[in-house]
Scaffold this motif. Structure first.
Motif, PDB file in Angstrom:
ATOM      1  N   ALA A  42       0.832  -1.214   0.000  1.00  0.00           N
ATOM      2  CA  ALA A  42       0.000   0.000   0.000  1.00  0.00           C
ATOM      3  C   ALA A  42       0.860   1.254   0.000  1.00  0.00           C
ATOM      4  O   ALA A  42       0.569   2.240  -0.705  1.00  0.00           O
ATOM      5  CB  ALA A  42      -0.926   0.000   1.221  1.00  0.00           C
ATOM      6  N   ALA A  43       1.954   1.226   0.792  1.00  0.00           N
ATOM      7  CA  ALA A  43       2.856   2.376   0.850  1.00  0.00           C
ATOM      8  C   ALA A  43       3.551   2.575  -0.493  1.00  0.00           C
ATOM      9  O   ALA A  43       3.758   3.712  -0.947  1.00  0.00           O
ATOM     10  CB  ALA A  43       3.887   2.181   1.952  1.00  0.00           C
ATOM     11  N   ALA A  44       3.921   1.466  -1.143  1.00  0.00           N
ATOM     12  CA  ALA A  44       4.576   1.556  -2.448  1.00  0.00           C
ATOM     13  C   ALA A  44       3.638   2.174  -3.478  1.00  0.00           C
ATOM     14  O   ALA A  44       4.017   3.066  -4.253  1.00  0.00           O
ATOM     15  CB  ALA A  44       5.033   0.170  -2.902  1.00  0.00           C
ATOM     16  N   LEU A  45       2.390   1.705  -3.494  1.00  0.00           N
ATOM     17  CA  LEU A  45       1.423   2.235  -4.456  1.00  0.00           C
ATOM     18  C   LEU A  45       1.098   3.708  -4.173  1.00  0.00           C
ATOM     19  O   LEU A  45       0.964   4.512  -5.098  1.00  0.00           O
ATOM     20  CB  LEU A  45       0.137   1.397  -4.408  1.00  0.00           C
ATOM     21  N   ALA A  46       0.986   4.057  -2.884  1.00  0.00           N
ATOM     22  CA  ALA A  46       0.695   5.455  -2.527  1.00  0.00           C
ATOM     23  C   ALA A  46       1.809   6.371  -3.012  1.00  0.00           C
ATOM     24  O   ALA A  46       1.558   7.462  -3.568  1.00  0.00           O
ATOM     25  CB  ALA A  46       0.517   5.582  -1.019  1.00  0.00           C
ATOM     26  N   GLY A  47       3.061   5.957  -2.794  1.00  0.00           N
ATOM     27  CA  GLY A  47       4.200   6.773  -3.243  1.00  0.00           C
ATOM     28  C   GLY A  47       4.243   6.902  -4.752  1.00  0.00           C
ATOM     29  O   GLY A  47       4.500   7.993  -5.296  1.00  0.00           O
ATOM     30  N   ALA A  48       3.975   5.796  -5.468  1.00  0.00           N
ATOM     31  CA  ALA A  48       3.971   5.833  -6.933  1.00  0.00           C
ATOM     32  C   ALA A  48       2.874   6.767  -7.434  1.00  0.00           C
ATOM     33  O   ALA A  48       3.064   7.538  -8.388  1.00  0.00           O
ATOM     34  CB  ALA A  48       3.771   4.426  -7.490  1.00  0.00           C
ATOM     35  N   CYS A  49       1.728   6.728  -6.769  1.00  0.00           N
ATOM     36  CA  CYS A  49       0.620   7.602  -7.170  1.00  0.00           C
ATOM     37  C   CYS A  49       0.945   9.078  -6.913  1.00  0.00           C
ATOM     38  O   CYS A  49       0.501   9.954  -7.658  1.00  0.00           O
ATOM     39  CB  CYS A  49      -0.650   7.195  -6.435  1.00  0.00           C
ATOM     40  N   ASP A  50       1.706   9.351  -5.848  1.00  0.00           N
ATOM     41  CA  ASP A  50       2.139  10.733  -5.604  1.00  0.00           C
ATOM     42  C   ASP A  50       3.003  11.241  -6.761  1.00  0.00           C
ATOM     43  O   ASP A  50       2.903  12.406  -7.166  1.00  0.00           O
ATOM     44  CB  ASP A  50       2.943  10.806  -4.299  1.00  0.00           C
ATOM     45  N   ILE A  51       3.853  10.368  -7.279  1.00  0.00           N
ATOM     46  CA  ILE A  51       4.703  10.754  -8.422  1.00  0.00           C
ATOM     47  C   ILE A  51       3.836  11.045  -9.645  1.00  0.00           C
ATOM     48  O   ILE A  51       4.019  12.046 -10.345  1.00  0.00           O
ATOM     49  CB  ILE A  51       5.727   9.635  -8.732  1.00  0.00           C
ATOM     50  N   ILE A  52       2.842  10.171  -9.893  1.00  0.00           N
ATOM     51  CA  ILE A  52       1.952  10.364 -11.050  1.00  0.00           C
ATOM     52  C   ILE A  52       1.134  11.646 -10.887  1.00  0.00           C
ATOM     53  O   ILE A  52       0.943  12.410 -11.843  1.00  0.00           O
ATOM     54  CB  ILE A  52       1.014   9.144 -11.213  1.00  0.00           C
ATOM     55  N   ALA A  53       0.655  11.893  -9.659  1.00  0.00           N
ATOM     56  CA  ALA A  53      -0.137  13.111  -9.409  1.00  0.00           C
ATOM     57  C   ALA A  53       0.668  14.357  -9.765  1.00  0.00           C
ATOM     58  O   ALA A  53       0.133  15.314 -10.347  1.00  0.00           O
ATOM     59  CB  ALA A  53      -0.565  13.157  -7.941  1.00  0.00           C
ATOM     60  N   GLU A  54       1.957  14.353  -9.430  1.00  0.00           N
ATOM     61  CA  GLU A  54       2.792  15.509  -9.747  1.00  0.00           C
ATOM     62  C   GLU A  54       3.059  15.606 -11.244  1.00  0.00           C
ATOM     63  O   GLU A  54       3.095  16.715 -11.802  1.00  0.00           O
ATOM     64  CB  GLU A  54       4.110  15.431  -8.979  1.00  0.00           C
ATOM     65  N   ILE A  55       3.230  14.463 -11.903  1.00  0.00           N
ATOM     66  CA  ILE A  55       3.421  14.465 -13.362  1.00  0.00           C
ATOM     67  C   ILE A  55       2.205  15.101 -14.044  1.00  0.00           C
ATOM     68  O   ILE A  55       2.328  15.927 -14.953  1.00  0.00           O
ATOM     69  CB  ILE A  55       3.649  13.019 -13.885  1.00  0.00           C
ATOM     70  N   ILE A  56       1.006  14.719 -13.580  1.00  0.00           N
ATOM     71  CA  ILE A  56      -0.223  15.284 -14.154  1.00  0.00           C
ATOM     72  C   ILE A  56      -0.280  16.793 -13.922  1.00  0.00           C
ATOM     73  O   ILE A  56      -0.590  17.570 -14.826  1.00  0.00           O
ATOM     74  CB  ILE A  56      -1.467  14.595 -13.545  1.00  0.00           C
ATOM     75  N   SER A  57       0.041  17.210 -12.699  1.00  0.00           N
ATOM     76  CA  SER A  57      -0.050  18.643 -12.377  1.00  0.00           C
ATOM     77  C   SER A  57       1.006  19.463 -13.106  1.00  0.00           C
ATOM     78  O   SER A  57       0.843  20.671 -13.286  1.00  0.00           O
ATOM     79  CB  SER A  57       0.074  18.857 -10.866  1.00  0.00           C
ATOM     80  N   ASP A  58       2.095  18.814 -13.540  1.00  0.00           N
ATOM     81  CA  ASP A  58       3.157  19.521 -14.267  1.00  0.00           C
ATOM     82  C   ASP A  58       2.943  19.536 -15.783  1.00  0.00           C
ATOM     83  O   ASP A  58       3.762  20.092 -16.521  1.00  0.00           O
ATOM     84  CB  ASP A  58       4.516  18.862 -13.979  1.00  0.00           C
ATOM     85  N   ASP A  59       1.883  18.918 -16.253  1.00  0.00           N
ATOM     86  CA  ASP A  59       1.607  18.828 -17.692  1.00  0.00           C
ATOM     87  C   ASP A  59       1.178  20.212 -18.203  1.00  0.00           C
ATOM     88  O   ASP A  59       0.076  20.693 -17.905  1.00  0.00           O
ATOM     89  CB  ASP A  59       0.496  17.801 -17.923  1.00  0.00           C
ATOM     90  N   ALA A  60       2.041  20.849 -18.976  1.00  0.00           N
ATOM     91  CA  ALA A  60       1.796  22.228 -19.423  1.00  0.00           C
ATOM     92  C   ALA A  60       0.547  22.347 -20.287  1.00  0.00           C
ATOM     93  O   ALA A  60      -0.265  23.262 -20.117  1.00  0.00           O
ATOM     94  CB  ALA A  60       3.011  22.762 -20.176  1.00  0.00           C
TER      95      ALA A  60
END
Length: 726
Positions: free
Chosen positions: A157-175
């Motif tokens: 669960a911790a691994a998936l949560a951390g991976a999702c945090d990375i994806i969330a930031e990738i989405i928010s950085d999409d110009a």
């Protein structure tokens, strides 16, 4: 590939690229806007000072944009991440926001949940999830390989949560996505306002439970809401359709509905929008709304200021100027036609003394002694009561007198200023204020330039705005007005001179010092002897400075010294001597036509004299009417000879008044009672109008009809619909 600034400016301003290029070249050479507008018409194709100001501001923005692009490219290149595609995207960007959106993924951030997850080795898992190619098994099966208690990844669960945090930031950085969501927000979001205390009385009660789409909300309401929030009367939120926003993100980032990652991606998208994207977009939207509202308010303020500064001077007015007051009395200043102080005193017509007899005796004595023809009364405290007594005295005095009310906004600021104490060190603050009111009637421009434009009372929410932008805009307005009118080199104050093209306050003071030491200027070329006023400054300022009764009659015109030879040739062509220029040559065009065989051809004459067509037209206009004051076209001041009380007003009554202020929602009109009446935008015309300025301007004289009277609040509602205007 960088944007073509000249091409973009020309397109935005609706002018030719050749005009744009020449204007930019002249600006880069250090020429001032008033000088370019007046004396380089042939080069720019006659661009006005207003267009040149817009061009100058946009030029600075676009050059700043190109500098920021270069900086961003350098920073990304230093990280070894610059690609041809990225370089092209940055090069095509036309606004700073787009550049910052592109740069966001490469910008060094403070520690975030995503950066911490990367440090724990979870980026490969994030990329695996983003690919969405796995259709069998469970997310936990693939997360198991990334469990590492030593790196604070306790379980799947911790691994998936951390991976999702990375994806969330990738989405928010999409110009590109950010740009789409920003556009959607500005189109569809709603601004909601709620009262912090619903029982509290305030000017913001209409916003205590309100909402309005931000694409339609009027600018004045944005500024009012901002102030209500700042003063802690309102809570303000931006409401968006979160589900619609998330669907738009999902359209791009959920590429397979059959993958085992769908639910995780949907949750991540919701988190990314709520936690990272929405707060940023709300801040940006509120900032964009405020910027839009401020720009409009500054534009209105500037136009109101322009109209107030360009009010027609009242020539030949010998004035008793009264600054009303109660306890300390009304300060009186007596001025001759030139604004020279002849005498000053204090009268006490109002409470607590109520010395009406003494007031009338003093006014009568001053009026007869100094041959007064005009009374000026400030519109501040005790104005109404003072006006009643003055009007009654005028009626029984038997003297040919008229009076007017002058807006005293900013007079107290000026009278207590360092400038006022330098000009009149022997006078007290209140006497200076009374003098200033009288001089506002005689020459509004010369007097109002002494006051911070923000303080002259023709704006709205000016203290809530970006002060540097406001000062810049109003400074430009004052500069344009002063240079359009021109100033008398031998009488102008340092304040007035400092707004002339090429002259700062230091040089203005040096001009006055030279004048005091050497006597009046008799030749414009004497300016070159003034300390720190070199050839470049002389070129910029000379045409705007007038010398009456000088050696050369052209020095009292707006003809620039560089065109004196051409002006003399025009006079020669018309069979005139230079001395005949004084007072103007009304039939100059006829004389030139006769000299050219019966028809005046500007083009042929310009070629013959080797000057531009527009320059020649200006020279002819100056010969026809030297140093014509453009303020002559402004509405005349409305004078009164009787007083009107609030109790005299009746619904349906038609009155003549003066526009004191124009705002987004209407115009305030002085109809001769203590408080100005409001003509709401819906009552300004029989047809739909976008803005009150389409119909009225500050200082206009208008006819109005009363449609509502609120005695308790001393408010009067007016209309111009169906009322015949002059």
């Amino acid at each position: 590939m960088a944007i073509n600034i000249i091409e973009m400016l020309a397109k935005e301003l609706g002018i030719r690229e050749t005009q744009t290029s020449k204007a930019v070249e002249l600006i880069d050479e250090g020429n001032t806007i008033p000088f370019i507008s007046r004396y380089r018409k042939d080069a720019t194709g006659g661009l006005t000072d207003e267009v040149l100001r817009q061009l100058d501001d946009r030029l600075k923005y676009l050059r700043n944009l190109e500098e920021r692009k270069a900086e961003v490219i350098r920073l990304i290149e230093e990280q070894g991440k610059l690609t041809d595609e990225l370089l092209e995207e940055i090069g095509k960007a036309e606004v700073l926001q787009r550049v910052e959106d592109i740069y966001k993924p490469y910008k060094k951030k403070r520690a975030t949940r995503a950066s911490k997850a990367k440090e724990r080795g979870l980026e490969p898992l994030a990329m695996l999830i983003l690919e969405q190619e796995i259709k069998e098994g469970s997310p936990e099966d693939y997360a198991r390989d990334y469990v590492n208690p030593e790196k604070d990844v306790a379980d799947e669960a911790a691994a998936l949560a951390g991976a999702c945090d990375i994806i969330a930031e990738i989405i928010s950085d999409d110009a590109d996505l950010t740009g789409e969501l920003r556009d959607r927000t500005m189109r569809t979001a709603v601004l909601e306002t709620k009262a912090i205390d619903a029982e509290a009385e305030s000017p913001y009660e209409i916003y205590y439970d309100a909402n309005e789409g931000i694409s339609k909300i009027p600018n004045h309401r944005i500024l009012a809401i901002n102030r209500g929030e700042k003063e802690k009367f309102l809570n303000v939120k931006l409401l968006t359709d979160n589900e619609a926003m998330e669907r738009q993100i999902a359209k791009k980032y959920i590429t397979s509905r059959k993958s085992i990652w769908v639910e995780l991606m949907e949750a991540t998208i919701a988190d990314s929008y709520k936690r990272l994207i929405a707060p940023s977009l709300e801040r940006e939207a509120r900032a964009a709304l405020t910027e839009r509202a401020e720009e409009e308010a500054i534009k209105i303020f500037g136009e109101n200021t322009r109209n107030l500064l360009m009010v027609q001077p009242v020539k030949g007015a010998r004035i008793i100027s009264i600054d009303p007051g109660y306890r300390t009395g009304c300060k009186v200043a007596v001025l001759d036609e030139t604004g020279k102080l002849l005498e000053y005193t204090t009268i006490f017509p109002t409470a607590p003394r109520n010395d009406v007899v003494g007031t009338e005796r003093t006014l009568d004595k001053l009026a007869r002694k100094h041959n007064i023809n005009t009374i000026v009364i400030g519109n501040g405290t005790a104005s109404r009561e003072t006006e009643e007594i003055v009007a009654a005295w005028i009626r029984k005095s038997g003297l040919e007198l008229k009076y007017t009310i002058v807006n005293e906004a900013g007079a107290s600021v000026y009278s207590a200023s360092k400038l006022a104490s330098e000009e009149y060190p022997d006078l007290d603050v209140t006497t200076r204020g009374a003098m200033s009111l009288g001089r506002r009637l005689q020459d509004p421009l010369a007097e109002l330039v002494k006051i911070d434009p923000k303080s002259i009372g023709v704006g709205q929410y000016q203290h809530d705005m970006n002060q540097s932008k406001l000062e810049h805009a109003l400074g430009n307005v004052v500069e344009d007005c002063v240079n359009k009118v021109g100033v008398d080199l031998n009488t102008a104050s340092p304040s007035l001179l400092s707004y002339i093209a090429g002259i700062n306050m230091g040089i203005a003071k040096n001009i006055v010092a030279y004048r005091e030491e050497n006597g009046v200027f008799t030749d414009r070329r004497q300016l070159l002897k003034v300390a720190k006023l070199g050839p470049k400054a002389y070129t910029q300022c000379a045409g705007f400075l007038r010398i009456a009764d000088g050696k050369n009659p052209l020095d009292n015109t707006s003809v620039h010294p560089e065109s004196y030879d051409a002006a003399k040739k025009v006079l020669d062509k018309a069979g005139l001597k230079l001395a005949e220029l004084t007072g103007g040559v009304s039939d100059i065009e006829q004389k030139l036509a006769e000299a050219m065989g019966g028809k005046l051809s500007i083009k042929n004459l310009a070629n013959e004299l080797e000057v531009g067509d527009m320059t020649l037209r200006d020279i002819i206009a100056e010969i026809k009417k030297p140093a014509r004051d453009p303020r002559e076209d402004a509405p005349a001041v409305v004078f009164r000879n009787d007083v009107r009380s609030f109790e005299d007003l009746k619904e349906g009554m038609e009155l003549t008044g003066t526009v004191r202020n124009v705002v987004d929602f209407g115009a305030f009109v002085d109809i001769g009672v203590k408080h100005d009446g409001l003509v709401h935008i819906s009552q300004l015309a029989d047809k739909f109008i976008k803005h009150p300025m389409d119909v009225v301007a500050v200082a206009d004289t208008v006819n109005v009809r009363i449609i509502s009277i609120d005695t308790a609040k001393q408010r009067v509602g007016l209309t111009m619909k169906g009322v015949k205007q002059k």
